[in-house]
Design a protein around this motif. Structure first.
Motif, PDB file in Angstrom:
ATOM      1  N   UNK A  15     -11.667  11.831   2.265  1.00  0.00           N
ATOM      2  CA  UNK A  15     -12.505  12.738   1.466  1.00  0.00           C
ATOM      3  C   UNK A  15     -13.526  11.965   0.629  1.00  0.00           C
TER       4      UNK A  15
ATOM      5  N   UNK B  17       5.930   4.201  -1.679  1.00  0.00           N
ATOM      6  CA  UNK B  17       6.837   5.349  -1.648  1.00  0.00           C
ATOM      7  C   UNK B  17       7.645   5.402  -0.353  1.00  0.00           C
TER       8      UNK B  17
ATOM      9  N   UNK C 277       2.943  13.588   4.356  1.00  0.00           N
ATOM     10  CA  UNK C 277       3.199  13.513   2.908  1.00  0.00           C
ATOM     11  C   UNK C 277       3.133  12.098   2.361  1.00  0.00           C
ATOM     12  N   UNK C 278       3.343  11.112   3.228  1.00  0.00           N
ATOM     13  CA  UNK C 278       3.281   9.723   2.765  1.00  0.00           C
ATOM     14  C   UNK C 278       1.970   9.065   3.212  1.00  0.00           C
TER      15      UNK C 278
ATOM     16  N   UNK D  92      -1.118  10.401   2.056  1.00  0.00           N
ATOM     17  CA  UNK D  92      -2.158  11.071   1.281  1.00  0.00           C
ATOM     18  C   UNK D  92      -3.248  10.108   0.836  1.00  0.00           C
ATOM     19  N   UNK D  93      -2.929   8.804   0.748  1.00  0.00           N
ATOM     20  CA  UNK D  93      -3.991   7.849   0.408  1.00  0.00           C
ATOM     21  C   UNK D  93      -5.059   7.843   1.506  1.00  0.00           C
TER      22      UNK D  93
ATOM     23  N   UNK E 181      -5.907  10.358   3.388  1.00  0.00           N
ATOM     24  CA  UNK E 181      -6.734  11.563   3.227  1.00  0.00           C
ATOM     25  C   UNK E 181      -7.662  11.433   2.023  1.00  0.00           C
ATOM     26  N   UNK E 182      -7.151  10.823   0.947  1.00  0.00           N
ATOM     27  CA  UNK E 182      -8.000  10.589  -0.227  1.00  0.00           C
ATOM     28  C   UNK E 182      -9.196   9.729   0.169  1.00  0.00           C
TER      29      UNK E 182
ATOM     30  N   UNK F 293       0.373  19.619   6.665  1.00  0.00           N
ATOM     31  CA  UNK F 293      -0.496  18.440   6.635  1.00  0.00           C
ATOM     32  C   UNK F 293       0.071  17.434   7.632  1.00  0.00           C
ATOM     33  N   UNK F 294      -0.670  17.140   8.707  1.00  0.00           N
ATOM     34  CA  UNK F 294      -0.114  16.245   9.732  1.00  0.00           C
ATOM     35  C   UNK F 294      -0.296  14.770   9.372  1.00  0.00           C
TER      36      UNK F 294
ATOM     37  N   UNK G  49       0.814  -1.222   0.000  1.00  0.00           N
ATOM     38  CA  UNK G  49       0.000   0.000   0.000  1.00  0.00           C
ATOM     39  C   UNK G  49       0.849   1.274   0.000  1.00  0.00           C
TER      40      UNK G  49
END
Lengths: 456, 456
Positions: B430, B171, B420-421, B423-424, B426-427, B383-384, B168
């Motif tokens: 949302x 990165x 930053x790693x 973001x999935x 957060x996606x 962005x925490x 998952x």
């Protein structure tokens, strides 16, 4: 323990209160921007449908020091002043007598120097009652920075993201949405321009040129909407000079001064940010001469292989004509990973300074920049974005030259952003999937042949 | 312009030269660590196959101030001292009279506080001639931090990454490889333990427990290889106290002092880092009392719903027995996005301080933490990560309480890493794909029923 500091830091009270406008110190003024129909110089009124008057005034001003509004400085405090690092560990890894310094802009919340201009741009729009700002973004650094700034000032933000990036970089899109922006893949069905392109080619991958057309189309239709650009224009480059002004202060703290200043350049905003205050200081005879090197990708070498002439800023030919180094506005650069440097032209101020002999341009191939980035990360910890790794590669070349010559020069480069959203590029690099591109001479020749015929 | 600073910054020369060992100030000593076979207290020799003696000495020391080696401080200079922020913009968004402060550890190159311990751990291994370090990682923050530290000291690094995260979060894996680490999905074919699990279930997703077993297995087989852990142990928590020591200095700069200190806790390293120096100062009667709140996920609530008893640190039962709050070492926490807080147990020192009444534990549900994170990013820009957003959610609750009561308290939380790693996550948030988990009472009861029977 080390007897020399690793970082040179200023206090919040040292944040500069003015930007530096290099137009005040140019030995020859910048060539006029022309209306594409009349080929006559344009005036502020021609730009008013797109930009607020506060920014248009900055675009044409020749005043040297431009006040930074207090509301902008209050937001700059979130990440400014930025740190200047002495790269002790990289110097050791290279075995060089050079003194390598890097100024780091990646600690801004959006991860790059772009916030330095997105915040004042949103501010001047807010002051004039603008309700919505449209823009384009490629790799996403600019879109993220503008989304954040619009959120801070309560302005709606609409970003057209080049479709290929939209699909390859979902996390940059997520970051923009985190800041409340509306993001569409471009070409979209939301504009006439987008619909026309999709009708011809439903699978079109998009380009910055198309995305600009979509953003501009929405802005001109609605008096409450304006457009914003993340580089190229004079006022954008000027906002970035806060970087160089601070860096000069930090070098005074360090008791040193750069012999060589290196920065990557796509549209010119990062380059101008670090270099213009040093160049201006030298033009005024206030500081010693330094070599100033602008680094571009070998696959998109506008400064080293392009023509200095009048051209459009966008592929769709909606903008005025500006005199700049260009590969031709219909040229689509190859798919290098440094999305921020994939632009056919160059900021007119950067082109002018190259023309005047104040700036030395150089182009580097893709594999060299990734090799430099990995060497840097393993020595210094920070993972750089591919764009500033262009400058890093040249800084390393110059440091190795110092080693050969047994000379200790001070080399400064600007690390304008981190690579946290570029890990796919590094994954591809480690997997051996990246390559150097041949310079696309034929495509450039074709694009240059189609340049507008300007009498001026 | 604002009349109060946004950031409180120290100079490099102010980096603390000692870590703080709270064992020196405990009103009751920490319960002994037991050998699982004999149920007798273990000694340093029992730990020697896994850790270098320099770290084992720190693990059992009751000396208050432990010197930080100069070589470690030189690397700390790359990101320390870290900034303390006053959250002016968040306060305004909440309309609270509270004074909200956050200490930010996300500007370390690996993006979290984990580098504060990875660097000394790699250093003490280097000093004792260790050639390779093995470890496990879940979400990847710890693996990235250890990979960087090993690269700096020229030690090979082998990371077993829980397979579901490996797939998952490609990165985070890329980041570890950028720093030269070898990363394998766990369970792997490289260890007996991994092969045995794959033979039973070739599609096994892995767990931290399994990854620990693989890393430990490699370490005990080879005298040149040691093992490293990113939290839970006393020496790891102690390395993080540099955060709190600095923060106390920064509060003196601010002319303020926290009434409430909030930090998230999984194994306890982030919590200990910010809170232990404040707790110690209060235990010694040197500073005023502050409420200290440890925040955990409602889906994995070891402090608020677990049992304080002897248990294994890993699912595979290879570690000694430690007295801690536990949900049972065979309990596999639900798939919340805060991977760093998905641990069945708790650092023994944190458990002990909860038991002594010095720390107030609280659990928060997943959706509240994402809501808090978005509100924070839109006010403050950063962005925490999901982990510190647990602390943030409680800081916001307390700030709103101040508003209700019309009181201005100083609230401090530690923002231990950026998102930053993540973001999935957060996606997914949302897109409405995240949910709160019911507390898995039955699974916990089953796991607790299987606890070892310890006479002590």
């Amino acid at each position: 323990m080390a007897d020399q500091p690793t970082k040179y830091l200023l206090a919040e009270k040292d944040i500069p209160t003015t930007w530096y406008n290099i137009q005040a110190d140019l030995p020859q003024p910048l060539p006029a921007v022309l209306h594409p129909g009349t080929q006559q110089p344009i005036g502020p009124a021609d730009l008013a449908p797109l930009f607020p008057m506060g920014l248009i005034e900055q675009e044409v001003s020749t005043k040297r020091d431009i006040d930074i509004p207090g509301e902008v400085i209050d937001i700059y405090r979130l990440w400014r002043p930025s740190p200047l690092y002495r790269a002790h560990r990289l110097e050791k890894a290279l075995g060089t007598p050079a003194r390598i310094y890097y100024n780091y802009e990646g600690s801004s919340p959006s991860g790059s120097h772009k916030s330095n201009t997105s915040v004042p741009q949103a501010y001047y729009n807010k002051v004039e009652g603008v309700k919505r700002i449209t823009t384009e973004t490629g790799a996403g650094q600019w879109g993220s920075a503008l989304a954040m700034a619009c959120q801070f000032f309560g302005i709606d933000c609409k970003v057209f993201m080049v479709k290929v990036s939209y699909e390859q970089k979902p996390y940059r899109k997520a970051m923009m949405e985190m800041f409340g922006a509306q993001v569409s893949a471009s070409p979209s069905n939301e504009t006439e321009c987008g619909r026309a392109i999709l009708a011809k080619d439903p699978k079109c991958n998009g380009s910055l040129g198309i995305a600009i057309s979509e953003a501009v189309e929405l802005a001109v239709q609605d008096p409450n909407t304006k457009y914003a650009l993340g580089s190229v224009l004079n006022h954008v480059l000027m906002h970035q000079t806060i970087v160089g002004i601070e860096t000069m202060q930090k070098f005074k703290l360090a008791g040193d001064w750069p012999d060589i200043i290196v920065a990557c350049t796509g549209g010119g905003s990062n380059f101008a940010g670090i270099a213009f205050p040093f160049i201006g200081s030298k033009l005024r005879g206030e500081s010693k001469e330094a070599r100033v090197i602008a680094v571009e990708p070998a696959a998109c070498p506008s400064l080293t292989k392009g023509k200095l002439t009048y051209d459009f800023g966008d592929t769709g030919h909606l903008t005025p004509l500006v005199k700049m180094h260009t590969l031709g506005s219909t040229f689509i650069p190859p798919g290098i990973h440094a999305g921020g440097l994939r632009y056919h032209g160059m900021g007119p101020l950067v082109s002018h300074l190259v023309h005047l002999g104040e700036v030395e341009p150089v182009a580097v191939p893709q594999l060299e920049i990734f090799q430099a980035a990995v060497q840097f990360a393993r020595a210094e910890g920070i993972i750089p974005a591919p764009e500033p790794s262009h400058a890093l590669a040249i800084a390393i070349r110059e440091a190795l030259k110092c080693k050969e010559e047994g000379k200790s020069r001070a080399i400064l480069f600007n690390l304008c952003g981190h690579g946290h959203f570029d890990m796919q590029a590094y994954t591809d690099y480690f997997a051996g999937k990246l390559r150097d591109y041949e310079y696309p001479a034929e495509e450039v020749a074709m694009a240059l042949a189609g340049l507008p015929n300007v009498a001026a």
